[in-house]
Scaffold this active site. Structure first.
Site: not given
Length: 170
Positions: A87, A116, A113, A89
C-alpha cells in the site's frame, strides 16, 4: 483575487500525481509525507521492486471475513483485498526516516485501511488527511486515530487534478 491553492489542496494534488504511478487494476493510491510545508516523501501502491505487478500478473485476491456485532446481532462481513501490492502508506513508511515522520502529516488519496492505519498510528505522524473514504474500515480506523490523538480528516469537497482520478473497485 489569487487562484493560488491552499496547502491542503497542493499536497493532496501531489498525492494524486503520485497515484498515477500505480499499476494496480483495483485502486490507485498516492501518499505524501509533509512536515510543516516541507515535502519529505511520496509513495504509491504497487508490487515490490522487480516483481510483476497487478497489470502484468493479475490481482492476488484474498477474502477476509470479519464478525461484527450490530444491535446484539452478529453480522459476517466479507471483504476482498489484493495482497500483491504494498500500500502507498506502507511504501511511504518504508522510504522515509522515523525522525522525519515525528510530528508530520500524511496526505493520502484514500482513507487508510486497518493495517495501514495501525502502521501510521505507530509512525510518529500527528495528522492524516485523505480524500476518498474507505467504508470497509471507516469506523475502526476513525476510532484508532481518536484513541491515538492523531488528527484524521477528509477533504470532501476536494477535486483531484484532471487525469489522476481512477475508478475504484472495492
Amino acid at each position: 483575487m489569487s487562484n493560488r491553492k491552499d496547502w491542503d489542496t497542493y499536497f493532496m494534488d501531489i498525492a494524486y500525481m503520485a497515484s498515477t504511478r500505480s499499476q494496480c487494476n483495483r485502486r490507485h493510491v498516492g501518499a505524501v509525507l509533509v512536515q510543516g510545508k516541507k515535502l519529505l516523501g511520496t509513495a504509491y501502491n504497487g508490487a515490490p521492486m522487480g516483481v510483476p505487478d497487478c497489470s502484468e500478473a493479475g490481482c492476488m485476491l484474498v477474502e477476509e471475513i470479519e464478525l461484527k456485532v450490530v444491535e446484539d446481532k452478529e453480522e459476517v462481513l466479507r471483504k476482498q483485498r489484493c495482497i500483491r501490492t504494498i500500500h502507498a502508506e506502507q511504501n511511504l513508511l518504508l522510504f522515509t526516516d522515523r525522525d522525519d515522520r515525528e510530528g508530520s502529516t500524511v496526505y493520502v488519496t484514500d482513507q487508510p485501511c486497518w493495517t495501514c492505519a495501525n502502521m501510521l498510528a505507530n509512525s510518529g505522524i500527528t495528522e492524516i488527511v485523505f480524500h476518498r473514504e474507505y467504508p470497509k474500515d471507516q469506523a475502526k480506523v476513525s476510532g484508532l486515530m481518536l484513541a491515538r490523538g492523531i488528527d484524521f480528516r477528509q477533504m470532501e469537497a476536494y477535486e483531484p487534478p484532471p487525469g489522476t482520478l481512477t475508478d475504484v473497485i472495492n
